[in-house]
Design a protein around this motif. Structure first.
Motif, PDB file in Angstrom:
ATOM      1  N   MET B   1       0.858  -1.199   0.000  1.00 32.78           N
ATOM      2  CA  MET B   1       0.000   0.000   0.000  1.00 32.78           C
ATOM      3  C   MET B   1       0.885   1.237   0.000  1.00 32.78           C
ATOM      4  O   MET B   1       1.783   1.375   0.822  1.00 32.78           O
ATOM      5  CB  MET B   1      -0.897  -0.048   1.245  1.00 32.78           C
ATOM      6  CG  MET B   1      -2.132   0.819   1.182  1.00 32.78           C
ATOM      7  SD  MET B   1      -3.209   0.404  -0.191  1.00 32.78           S
ATOM      8  CE  MET B   1      -4.321   1.791  -0.139  1.00 32.78           C
ATOM      9  N   ALA B   2       0.629   2.117  -0.905  1.00 32.79           N
ATOM     10  CA  ALA B   2       1.461   3.313  -1.036  1.00 32.79           C
ATOM     11  C   ALA B   2       1.208   4.286   0.110  1.00 32.79           C
ATOM     12  O   ALA B   2       0.108   4.336   0.666  1.00 32.79           O
ATOM     13  CB  ALA B   2       1.163   3.992  -2.370  1.00 32.79           C
ATOM     14  N   ARG B 231      -4.463  10.488  -2.557  1.00 35.61           N
ATOM     15  CA  ARG B 231      -4.944   9.203  -2.023  1.00 35.61           C
ATOM     16  C   ARG B 231      -4.760   8.067  -3.033  1.00 35.61           C
ATOM     17  O   ARG B 231      -4.728   6.901  -2.657  1.00 35.61           O
ATOM     18  CB  ARG B 231      -6.427   9.297  -1.660  1.00 35.61           C
ATOM     19  CG  ARG B 231      -6.726  10.290  -0.579  1.00 35.61           C
ATOM     20  CD  ARG B 231      -6.163   9.861   0.773  1.00 35.61           C
ATOM     21  NE  ARG B 231      -6.732  10.696   1.825  1.00 35.61           N
ATOM     22  CZ  ARG B 231      -6.151  10.947   2.984  1.00 35.61           C
ATOM     23  NH1 ARG B 231      -4.944  10.449   3.244  1.00 35.61           N
ATOM     24  NH2 ARG B 231      -6.735  11.698   3.881  1.00 35.61           N
ATOM     25  N   GLY B 232      -4.681   8.418  -4.300  1.00 34.46           N
ATOM     26  CA  GLY B 232      -4.480   7.391  -5.320  1.00 34.46           C
ATOM     27  C   GLY B 232      -4.008   8.041  -6.601  1.00 34.46           C
ATOM     28  O   GLY B 232      -4.380   9.185  -6.890  1.00 34.46           O
ATOM     29  N   ILE B 233      -3.162   7.342  -7.335  1.00 31.24           N
ATOM     30  CA  ILE B 233      -2.688   7.888  -8.611  1.00 31.24           C
ATOM     31  C   ILE B 233      -2.300   6.717  -9.515  1.00 31.24           C
ATOM     32  O   ILE B 233      -1.712   5.736  -9.059  1.00 31.24           O
ATOM     33  CB  ILE B 233      -1.504   8.867  -8.382  1.00 31.24           C
ATOM     34  CG1 ILE B 233      -1.063   9.525  -9.709  1.00 31.24           C
ATOM     35  CG2 ILE B 233      -0.327   8.185  -7.708  1.00 31.24           C
ATOM     36  CD1 ILE B 233      -0.122  10.714  -9.511  1.00 31.24           C
ATOM     37  N   ASP B 234      -2.676   6.810 -10.775  1.00 31.64           N
ATOM     38  CA  ASP B 234      -2.364   5.739 -11.722  1.00 31.64           C
ATOM     39  C   ASP B 234      -2.413   6.323 -13.136  1.00 31.64           C
ATOM     40  O   ASP B 234      -3.099   7.319 -13.379  1.00 31.64           O
ATOM     41  CB  ASP B 234      -3.385   4.601 -11.585  1.00 31.64           C
ATOM     42  CG  ASP B 234      -2.939   3.331 -12.323  1.00 31.64           C
ATOM     43  OD1 ASP B 234      -1.816   2.857 -12.070  1.00 31.64           O
ATOM     44  OD2 ASP B 234      -3.712   2.817 -13.153  1.00 31.64           O
ATOM     45  N   HIS B 235      -1.669   5.707 -14.023  1.00 31.93           N
ATOM     46  CA  HIS B 235      -1.724   6.146 -15.418  1.00 31.93           C
ATOM     47  C   HIS B 235      -1.642   4.946 -16.337  1.00 31.93           C
ATOM     48  O   HIS B 235      -1.015   3.935 -15.989  1.00 31.93           O
ATOM     49  CB  HIS B 235      -0.614   7.161 -15.720  1.00 31.93           C
ATOM     50  CG  HIS B 235       0.777   6.618 -15.558  1.00 31.93           C
ATOM     51  ND1 HIS B 235       1.504   6.134 -16.623  1.00 31.93           N
ATOM     52  CD2 HIS B 235       1.562   6.469 -14.479  1.00 31.93           C
ATOM     53  CE1 HIS B 235       2.686   5.724 -16.172  1.00 31.93           C
ATOM     54  NE2 HIS B 235       2.749   5.908 -14.881  1.00 31.93           N
ATOM     55  N   ARG B 236      -2.276   5.041 -17.475  1.00 35.43           N
ATOM     56  CA  ARG B 236      -2.373   3.921 -18.426  1.00 35.43           C
ATOM     57  C   ARG B 236      -2.323   4.456 -19.847  1.00 35.43           C
ATOM     58  O   ARG B 236      -2.641   5.618 -20.100  1.00 35.43           O
ATOM     59  CB  ARG B 236      -3.697   3.174 -18.234  1.00 35.43           C
ATOM     60  CG  ARG B 236      -3.917   2.634 -16.845  1.00 35.43           C
ATOM     61  CD  ARG B 236      -3.173   1.330 -16.622  1.00 35.43           C
ATOM     62  NE  ARG B 236      -2.801   1.162 -15.216  1.00 35.43           N
ATOM     63  CZ  ARG B 236      -2.369   0.029 -14.693  1.00 35.43           C
ATOM     64  NH1 ARG B 236      -2.258  -1.054 -15.449  1.00 35.43           N
ATOM     65  NH2 ARG B 236      -2.029  -0.027 -13.425  1.00 35.43           N
TER      66      ARG B 236
END
Lengths: 388, 351
Positions: B1-2, B231-236
């Motif tokens: 968990m980050a 709280r959350g980060i993502d890339h695609r």
């Protein structure tokens, strides 16, 4: 610290040559990446994220190439990033991939660096455009002259490095230049490009790519072949020009080296490092970096070259792969250093394997010798401790 | 968990059609302001990461000069992505996860004015098959808009309404370039630039910069009364060939949004890199943003489009909504490539 160990479990590179006209850009990166996956015995679907690095886009005339190469890199539906830190980019790219694993953000990361310079005009890229600059050799030559004057090194040191690296390259099937007949005489007699750099003391312009698969401890334990453990990482940058900057011994390079030694627990780099891959695009940079990274004391770097210590059979082998002097796909050149150091500590370097290599240092630099990226890899997590 | 990392400072330059300054010159005050707002000393910053693109400057290694604006002496730990500054923020977020440093500076910058976007951006396409066609961003966006219209997923009036709202929102934004109070009917009377897109459906061509300071949890609490938590980060990324994609969808946005945790709570406000008007609805749907979500209160990219900073500016604007406007939970989005090929999504929260 909330980090975990990371390891290289797959390495692949292309045959580097003047012009890879048998593959497209996606074909080139695919070739290296597929070899890295094969080495790790993994499939494209096993990869969680891709980190891509290369030097300036105008070298090939493709802007933000991660977009058009996403398919070839198996990245569709996945994260992909593109790092660019000038000549150090291959190193920085490997470090970003390492950090993704060390922090637990991803379990298995593919990192790839490339340059296909024959598709464009690297000389324009380095010296043309709106900068109207003088090219890399033109920037670095005065600093090499300063090194020579400061250290009192004899002029044949540069020639010796050039011969050594080209002889090493003959043992590396992927190297661009295979010059078995190279000699001190030939280097000396080759045309002077930027005094003191002769033609045969400078790097070629290559097409090529390199890839690595990085994973965590659990992944490394499952790997089919020996992993190379990442024992330390470091990045440092400084301004390129200002009065008082030491261009022979850039402070960013000194600090980067100490940062990576500290991270890996290295107290005496000359004794505790078994093999080094340093970014040496022009021969004189070998003694300069030996001193600039405190591997050798002031004025001692060239003596290591002179006494043969940096030869593949010496006690501090540098660029057993043939180095940047033998293959220079610019964006990949840094990562090639990182990958070759990993190959050495895995014992997988083939004919250019250094005997008993357990701790390896890799370095890449860029810009006006102002960007530095380094890592130390080991055959085991306690490879450095065993040397105390 | 980050670990949670917080935004503790941010600043932007005004977006201008043509900045009469070099990139380092207009970056310097932006970086200085972000650091000052964060309340840290320049020397305390543990890591710096920048986003920019050489092609915009028409010069290789253009980003190297931007180090001048950071003041990289004594030497600093630093990296650069040839991407929007939002991805530089992502790299810095990863770096901060190590826990050995507690602050990071991120910036993005770009000057579109020296070149012609219609000539430069086709170089982003596959070099063997698509670049020679010279398909510029507006033409490709028009194809995507047409696909949306044909699928009944949007109307031209909805596109004009988005533009109208963006321009009105931008009136209160000192960094915006395009503002206005025309109603949708007026805008719809304008001719097409590239059908079905009218001028109001297009982003302005802008020069500009943005900087953000990040901090780890304890440091953020010490520095800021109201840290803005990531709280959350993502890339695609999606497949490149536009012909192989359903242009009325954005799977990469959907995955990134899910992984960032957009759906885990009520979203008050979203700053989306909807560079063309029709993209706002597409992105909102892929992110599952309902009717109650305020979108692009800054005016968004239709009001100011400093390339390579525009995505990072969404973080700054979303953070502003939490830190200064009392919002609880915000979404920040960045995109790269043609027709929303690559997307980054983050969820920001106040305490």
């Amino acid at each position: 610290m909330s980090t975990q160990p990371a390891a290289v479990i797959g390495i692949g590179q292309t045959k580097h040559k003047k012009k890879r006209d048998d593959v497209s850009l996606p074909g080139l990166v695919r070739e290296a990446a597929q070899r890295a996956l094969d080495d790790a015995e993994l499939n494209w679907t096993d990869i969680d994220a891709v980190v891509l690095g290369k030097a300036p886009d105008p070298f090939e005339g493709v802007m933000m190439p991660e977009l058009s190469m996403a398919d070839a890199l198996g990245a569709n539906g996945k994260p992909i990033m593109r790092v660019h830190t000038a000549g150090s980019v291959g190193g920085s790219t490997a470090l970003v991939a390492t950090h993704l694993v060390q922090t637990g953000v991803h379990d298995r990361v593919l990192t790839v660096a490339y340059e296909k310079q024959a598709e464009g005009n690297a000389q324009w890229g380095l010296a043309g455009g709106r900068s109207g600059g003088m090219g890399a050799g033109g920037i670095f030559a005065p600093w090499m002259r300063t090194y020579i004057r400061r250290s009192g090194a004899p002029e044949d040191i540069g020639w010796k490095v050039a011969v050594k690296d080209r002889q090493n390259a003959c043992k590396n099937p992927y190297a661009h230049l295979h010059l078995p007949d190279i000699s001190i005489e030939k280097v000396k007699e080759s045309p002077m490009l930027w005094d003191p750099i002769h033609f045969l003391e400078s790097c070629p312009s290559s097409d090529g790519a390199v890839a690595m698969v990085l994973t965590n401890e659990a992944g490394a334990k499952k790997a089919p072949r020996k992993p190379a453990w990442v024992l330390g990482t470091a990045m440092r940058s400084e301004l390129g020009t200002f009065p008082g900057r030491d261009t022979v011994r850039p402070r960013a390079g000194v600090e980067c080296a100490h940062m990576v030694y500290d991270a890996a627990g290295i107290k005496n780099p000359r004794e505790q490092i078994d093999v080094a891959e340093l970014y040496v695009p022009f021969s004189w940079y070998e003694p300069m970096w030996l001193e600039g990274h405190d591997i050798a004391g002031p004025g001692e770097g060239w003596r290591m070259v002179e006494s043969g210590e940096t030869e593949i059979t010496g006690n501090f082998p540098v660029n057993a792969s043939g180095g940047v002097l033998s293959s220079n796909p610019i964006g990949a050149s840094g990562m090639l250093r990182f990958a070759e150091a990993a190959l050495q500590v895995r014992g997988e370097a083939g004919e250019h394997q250094v005997a008993d290599a357990h701790v390896g240092l890799a370095q890449a630099y860029g810009g006006s010798a102002q960007y530095f990226a380094m890592w130390v890899v080991g055959s085991t997590l306690d490879a450095v401790d065993k040397k105390k | 968990m980050a670990n949670d990392i917080a935004i503790v400072g941010y600043a932007q330059s005004p977006s201008l059609r043509q900045a009469e300054l070099t990139e380092p010159q207009f970056l310097f005050p932006v970086i200085s302001e972000a650091i000052e707002r964060a309340g840290v000393e320049r020397r305390e910053i543990g890591f710096t990461c920048a986003g920019s693109c050489d092609y915009l400057s028409g010069q290789t290694f253009a980003f190297v000069m931007n180090l001048e604006a950071v003041g990289a002496w004594p030497p600093i730990s630093e990296s650069h992505v040839e991407m929007d500054g939002a991805w530089a923020l992502y790299e810095a977020w990863v770096r901060l996860q190590h826990g050995d440093i507690d602050t990071a500076l991120v910036f993005g910058s770009g000057k579109s004015s020296p070149g012609l976007p219609a000539e430069i951006y086709p170089l982003q396409m596959d070099p063997y098959t698509l670049t020679p066609l010279g398909a510029d961003p507006v033409s490709l966006a028009a194809l995507q808009a047409r696909a949306m219209l044909d699928a009944g997923k949007i109307t031209e009036r909805e596109m004009a309404e988005t533009a109208t709202r963006s321009r009105k929102n931008a009136i209160g934004n000192p960094y915006a370039q395009v503002t206005g109070d025309d109603d949708p009917e007026t805008l719809l009377k304008e001719p097409y630039v590239t059908a079905p897109l009218r001028r109001h459906d297009l982003p302005p061509i802008s020069d500009g910069a943005c900087a953000v300071v990040l901090a780890t949890a304890d440091k953020a609490k010490a520095l800021s009364k109201r840290p803005v938590w990531i709280r959350g980060i993502d890339h695609r990324i999606d497949i490149h060939q536009p012909g192989m994609r359903d242009l009325t969808e954005s799977p990469s946005t959907r995955i990134a949004g899910k992984n960032a945790g957009v759906g885990k709570g009520k979203v008050d406000v979203a700053e989306l890199s909807a560079t063309f008007s029709y993209q706002e609805k597409l992105l909102s749907q892929e992110l599952g943003l309902g009717d109650g979500v305020e979108i692009n209160p800054s005016g968004g990219p239709l009001a100011a489009n400093p390339v390579m900073a525009v995505g990072l500016a969404r973080f700054a604007e979303a953070a502003r909504q939490i830190a200064e406007r009392g919002k609880k939970r915000a979404v920040a989005h960045a995109t790269s490539g043609q027709c929303l090929q690559q997307n980054l999504v983050a969820v920001l929260e106040g305490d």
